[in-house]
Design an enzyme around this catalytic site. Structure first.
Site, PDB file in Angstrom:
ATOM      1  N   TRP A 101     -57.347  27.059 -42.280  1.00 50.60           N
ATOM      2  CA  TRP A 101     -55.990  26.526 -42.420  1.00 50.60           C
ATOM      3  C   TRP A 101     -55.796  25.238 -41.644  1.00 50.60           C
ATOM      4  O   TRP A 101     -55.167  24.294 -42.132  1.00 50.60           O
ATOM      5  CB  TRP A 101     -54.944  27.571 -42.031  1.00 50.60           C
ATOM      6  CG  TRP A 101     -54.804  28.636 -43.074  1.00 50.60           C
ATOM      7  CD1 TRP A 101     -55.030  29.967 -42.918  1.00 50.60           C
ATOM      8  CD2 TRP A 101     -54.407  28.453 -44.450  1.00 50.60           C
ATOM      9  NE1 TRP A 101     -54.809  30.632 -44.106  1.00 50.60           N
ATOM     10  CE2 TRP A 101     -54.426  29.734 -45.055  1.00 50.60           C
ATOM     11  CE3 TRP A 101     -54.047  27.347 -45.220  1.00 50.60           C
ATOM     12  CZ2 TRP A 101     -54.100  29.924 -46.397  1.00 50.60           C
ATOM     13  CZ3 TRP A 101     -53.718  27.547 -46.564  1.00 50.60           C
ATOM     14  CH2 TRP A 101     -53.752  28.818 -47.131  1.00 50.60           C
ATOM     15  N   ASP A 171     -48.975  25.706 -36.330  1.00 45.54           N
ATOM     16  CA  ASP A 171     -48.859  26.559 -37.512  1.00 45.54           C
ATOM     17  C   ASP A 171     -49.030  28.006 -37.037  1.00 45.54           C
ATOM     18  O   ASP A 171     -50.122  28.414 -36.659  1.00 45.54           O
ATOM     19  CB  ASP A 171     -49.948  26.176 -38.523  1.00 45.54           C
ATOM     20  CG  ASP A 171     -49.925  27.055 -39.782  1.00 45.54           C
ATOM     21  OD1 ASP A 171     -49.119  28.007 -39.836  1.00 45.54           O
ATOM     22  OD2 ASP A 171     -50.723  26.770 -40.701  1.00 45.54           O
ATOM     23  N   LYS A 195     -46.250  36.345 -44.409  1.00 46.31           N
ATOM     24  CA  LYS A 195     -47.102  37.209 -43.590  1.00 46.31           C
ATOM     25  C   LYS A 195     -46.249  38.140 -42.726  1.00 46.31           C
ATOM     26  O   LYS A 195     -46.273  39.338 -42.917  1.00 46.31           O
ATOM     27  CB  LYS A 195     -48.046  36.375 -42.715  1.00 46.31           C
ATOM     28  CG  LYS A 195     -49.263  35.791 -43.433  1.00 46.31           C
ATOM     29  CD  LYS A 195     -48.978  34.726 -44.444  1.00 46.31           C
ATOM     30  CE  LYS A 195     -50.165  34.228 -45.196  1.00 46.31           C
ATOM     31  NZ  LYS A 195     -50.478  32.827 -45.006  1.00 46.31           N
TER      32      LYS A 195
HETATM   33  C1  LIG Z   1     -50.837  31.562 -45.510  1.00 46.72           C
HETATM   34  C2  LIG Z   1     -50.994  30.425 -44.572  1.00 46.72           C
HETATM   35  C3  LIG Z   1     -50.710  29.108 -44.956  1.00 46.72           C
HETATM   36  C4  LIG Z   1     -50.288  28.739 -46.370  1.00 46.72           C
HETATM   37  O1  LIG Z   1     -49.007  29.116 -46.636  1.00 46.72           O
HETATM   38  P1  LIG Z   1     -48.340  28.740 -48.062  1.00 46.72           P
HETATM   39  O2  LIG Z   1     -47.089  29.535 -48.040  1.00 46.72           O
HETATM   40  O3  LIG Z   1     -49.293  29.159 -49.136  1.00 46.72           O
HETATM   41  O4  LIG Z   1     -48.070  27.304 -48.061  1.00 46.72           O
HETATM   42  C5  LIG Z   1     -50.861  28.110 -44.026  1.00 46.72           C
HETATM   43  N1  LIG Z   1     -51.262  28.383 -42.771  1.00 46.72           N
HETATM   44  C6  LIG Z   1     -51.547  29.638 -42.365  1.00 46.72           C
HETATM   45  C7  LIG Z   1     -51.993  29.877 -40.966  1.00 46.72           C
HETATM   46  C8  LIG Z   1     -51.427  30.695 -43.257  1.00 46.72           C
HETATM   47  O5  LIG Z   1     -51.712  31.943 -42.859  1.00 46.72           O
END
Ligand SMILES: *Cc1c(COP(=O)(O)O)cnc(C)c1O
Length: 358
Positions: A101, A171, A195
């Site tokens: 990511w 993030d 999540k």
């Molecule tokens: C799932 C995830 C993303 C992507 O999220 P989207 O909703 O598909 O844009 C980005 N960063 C992390 C750490 C994730 O777990």
């Protein structure tokens, strides 16, 4: 019927009580005669939902008053573009690559300006977070970007680097609200909802006041954190139903005893699974112990030719979505806040059974 436990990395399991409440309120929210989906986003009903969602999130994370909370759209990936649009103007930024990511964040940000890689664990297959002292940080950078829990690789930060006056942009999509954090150590925290928060598409951004108003001139209002903050995330129609569900999850978390209490449960759940994996040669996890994620636990069978049999048996036992990400292979169990310890117990029991039968 066998009891189902959903180990998906995302969109992921939600608390059953939240889904039941949404079901009960579907046709008539609090005597309004309307579903939340049908309400004007500027009406008093939805305004109260948005205000309560924000207030509960602020309580859960002890968000200081000099931070704004935004409810945006486009998931976490849209922020990969909004971060440089809002912060990068005339400067460079440092990115740390600890998994798939954060690597994607670099690729997405590159088109907006100069992005420098301050540290990377790619050469070691993303099995740890590079030691903070080894990071090559530029003290004039606009920000330092990190991903504090790498969902695909199963790598979680332990502690935080000292970046001086350079704000950290994190993030936290896959572990927000799983443990207490000191928001004041960050310039920006962002998290896609699917999540630990709610429906996919919603992204929560927590941004320090002084970082607003720096956006490049090409940033349209909907992507500009300042105009969104000035308009309570309503520069256009926000994802109203997703915000409502997120609010129900925040209420559920408060009822569980808040983030400190959910962390206690998360530690116990992760320990149960890692301890079992470490106790047998049949399974393995190759992440440096101090960086093992509590939320996403990849593991491998020593004999990979048994992978399909493992997954088929798991499905029959009601243990769903355990297949590892295609970039990593093997298995992955995502055990977010809403996964009860009984689910992890059932998984470990199945893994033991499978090992003794093969
Ligand atoms: C799932 C995830 C993303 C992507 O999220 P989207 O909703 O598909 O844009 C980005 N960063 C992390 C750490 C994730 O777990």
């Amino acid at each position: 019927m066998v009891k189902i436990y959903n180990f998906s990395a995302g969109p992921a399991v939600l608390p059953k009580s939240v889904l039941e409440r949404a079901q009960a309120e579907m046709l008539d929210w609090h005597g309004s005669g309307m579903s939340v989906m049908e309400m004007s986003h500027r009406g008093k009903e939805f305004t109260s939902i948005l205000e309560k969602s924000e207030a509960d999130l602020r309580t859960l994370l002890s968000v200081p008053s000099n931070y704004k909370v935004l409810f945006l759209q486009g998931g976490a990936i849209a922020e990969n573009a909004m971060i440089p649009l809002n912060l990068l103007v005339d400067k460079t930024a440092d990115y740390v690559v600890t998994g798939s990511w954060s690597k994607r964040s670099v690729e997405d940000a590159c088109v907006f300006g100069q992005i420098d890689i301050a540290a990377s664990s790619e050469a070691e297959n993303f099995t740890h977070v590079p030691a903070y002292a080894s990071w090559k940080l530029n003290k004039n950078a606009a920000y330092v970007h990190i991903c504090t829990n790498e969902t695909i690789n199963g790598v979680e930060f332990d502690g935080l680097p000292n970046t001086g006056d350079v704000p950290i942009v994190a993030d936290m999509s896959s572990h927000i609200l799983s443990r207490p954090i000191d928001v004041s150590k960050f310039g920006v925290i962002y998290a896609g909802a699917q999540k630990n928060i709610g429906p996919a598409g919603l992204c929560i951004v927590i941004v320090r006041d002084d970082l607003l108003g720096r956006a490049s001139k090409q940033t349209s209002a909907v992507f500009n954190w300042k105009t969104q903050a000035d308009n309570h995330s309503m520069i256009n129609t926000p994802p109203t139903y997703s915000i409502y569900i997120a609010g129900l999850v925040f209420e559920w978390l408060l009822k569980q005893g808040g983030v400190a209490e959910i962390e206690r449960k998360n530690i116990a759940k992760a320990k149960l699974l890692y301890d079992y994996i470490d106790s047998t040669d049949f399974y393995s996890n190759n992440i440096k112990v101090q960086n093992r994620s509590r939320m996403n636990i990849p593991f491998f069978l020593a004999d990979e030719s048994l992978n399909n049999a493992f997954l088929e048996g798991a499905n029959q036992a009601g243990l769903l979505q355990l297949k590892g990400h295609r970039m990593v292979g093997g298995m992955r169990a995502s055990i977010y806040n809403a996964m009860p310890i009984e689910g992890v117990q059932a998984l470990v029991a199945y893994m033991k059974d499978f090992a003794s039968n093969h």
